[in-house]
Write a protein that holds these residues in place. Structure first.
Motif, mmCIF file in Angstrom:
data_model
loop_
_atom_site.group_PDB
_atom_site.id
_atom_site.type_symbol
_atom_site.label_atom_id
_atom_site.label_comp_id
_atom_site.label_asym_id
_atom_site.label_seq_id
_atom_site.Cartn_x
_atom_site.Cartn_y
_atom_site.Cartn_z
ATOM 1 N N UNK A 3 0.855 -1.175 0.000
ATOM 2 C CA UNK A 3 0.000 0.000 0.000
ATOM 3 C C UNK A 3 0.894 1.229 0.000
ATOM 4 N N UNK A 4 0.576 2.188 -0.852
ATOM 5 C CA UNK A 4 1.322 3.452 -0.885
ATOM 6 C C UNK A 4 0.427 4.561 -0.345
ATOM 7 N N UNK A 46 5.658 16.606 -1.496
ATOM 8 C CA UNK A 46 4.965 15.328 -1.590
ATOM 9 C C UNK A 46 5.794 14.277 -0.872
ATOM 10 N N UNK A 47 5.143 13.473 -0.029
ATOM 11 C CA UNK A 47 5.807 12.352 0.637
ATOM 12 C C UNK A 47 5.002 11.100 0.317
ATOM 13 N N UNK A 48 5.700 10.062 -0.153
ATOM 14 C CA UNK A 48 5.062 8.775 -0.418
ATOM 15 C C UNK A 48 5.729 7.738 0.481
ATOM 16 N N UNK A 49 4.903 6.957 1.175
ATOM 17 C CA UNK A 49 5.418 5.847 1.977
ATOM 18 C C UNK A 49 4.778 4.561 1.460
ATOM 19 N N UNK A 50 5.556 3.484 1.442
ATOM 20 C CA UNK A 50 5.081 2.185 0.995
ATOM 21 C C UNK A 50 5.072 1.245 2.202
ATOM 22 N N UNK A 51 3.992 0.485 2.340
ATOM 23 C CA UNK A 51 3.799 -0.400 3.484
ATOM 24 C C UNK A 51 3.397 -1.798 3.022
ATOM 25 N N UNK A 52 3.882 -2.821 3.710
ATOM 26 C CA UNK A 52 3.442 -4.194 3.486
ATOM 27 C C UNK A 52 2.256 -4.400 4.417
ATOM 28 N N UNK A 54 -2.520 -4.806 4.391
ATOM 29 C CA UNK A 54 -3.766 -4.805 3.632
ATOM 30 C C UNK A 54 -4.164 -3.369 3.278
ATOM 31 N N UNK A 55 -4.958 -3.229 2.231
ATOM 32 C CA UNK A 55 -5.344 -1.897 1.756
ATOM 33 C C UNK A 55 -6.002 -1.064 2.845
ATOM 34 N N UNK A 75 -3.472 17.163 1.268
ATOM 35 C CA UNK A 75 -4.177 16.185 0.448
ATOM 36 C C UNK A 75 -3.549 14.824 0.716
ATOM 37 N N UNK A 76 -4.396 13.819 0.872
ATOM 38 C CA UNK A 76 -3.916 12.460 1.160
ATOM 39 C C UNK A 76 -4.610 11.478 0.219
ATOM 40 N N UNK A 77 -3.831 10.482 -0.249
ATOM 41 C CA UNK A 77 -4.376 9.426 -1.091
ATOM 42 C C UNK A 77 -3.772 8.103 -0.665
ATOM 43 N N UNK A 78 -4.491 7.029 -0.908
ATOM 44 C CA UNK A 78 -4.020 5.677 -0.621
ATOM 45 C C UNK A 78 -4.171 4.866 -1.900
ATOM 46 N N UNK A 79 -3.126 4.115 -2.241
ATOM 47 C CA UNK A 79 -3.122 3.295 -3.459
ATOM 48 C C UNK A 79 -2.631 1.902 -3.152
ATOM 49 N N UNK A 80 -3.111 0.939 -3.905
ATOM 50 C CA UNK A 80 -2.610 -0.430 -3.872
ATOM 51 C C UNK A 80 -1.615 -0.586 -5.014
ATOM 52 N N UNK A 81 -0.425 -1.066 -4.703
ATOM 53 C CA UNK A 81 0.579 -1.276 -5.744
ATOM 54 C C UNK A 81 0.191 -2.453 -6.623
ATOM 55 N N UNK A 82 0.339 -2.282 -7.925
ATOM 56 C CA UNK A 82 0.097 -3.351 -8.879
ATOM 57 C C UNK A 82 1.396 -3.829 -9.494
ATOM 58 N N UNK A 83 2.519 -3.444 -8.893
ATOM 59 C CA UNK A 83 3.836 -3.865 -9.372
ATOM 60 C C UNK A 83 4.483 -2.800 -10.210
ATOM 61 N N UNK A 84 5.727 -3.034 -10.539
ATOM 62 C CA UNK A 84 6.468 -2.064 -11.365
ATOM 63 C C UNK A 84 6.808 -2.705 -12.701
ATOM 64 N N UNK A 85 7.017 -1.869 -13.693
ATOM 65 C CA UNK A 85 7.322 -2.361 -15.036
ATOM 66 C C UNK A 85 8.797 -2.282 -15.297
#
Length: 85
Positions: A3-4, A46-52, A54-55, A75-85
């Motif tokens: 989750x980002x 902008x600060x982005x944190x990634x967590x292991x 659940x969404x 402003x805050x948003x939450x995203x589920x990672x779908x992987x990187x290309x």
């Protein structure tokens, strides 16, 4: 799942450096997989944190800065990672 969490704020004109320092100094209750900080024109930070996790997990987030430092609410948003290309 990864989750980002995204946190974005806009400083009062001319105080972008101060907002950037403030954001970098904030500690979280827990250690994210990754934490990255960005800046943009118009004194934006902008600060982005990634967590292991659940969404819908309760995760630590950066707080609101002092109202005299920013022009609007964070402003805050939450995203589920779908992987990187």
């Amino acid at each position: 799942m990864t989750v980002a969490l995204m946190w974005e704020a806009r400083a009062v004109p001319g105080r972008g450096g101060e907002l950037l320092e403030w954001a970098r100094a904030q500690r979280l209750d827990g250690t994210p997989l990754r934490r990255e900080t960005f800046r943009a024109p118009e004194d934006r930070v902008l600060v982005i944190t990634w967590w292991d996790a659940p969404y819908d997990a309760e995760l630590p987030e950066l707080p609101e800065p002092d109202g005299e430092l920013v022009t609007r609410a964070v402003h805050r948003w939450r995203f589920e990672s779908l992987g990187s290309a």
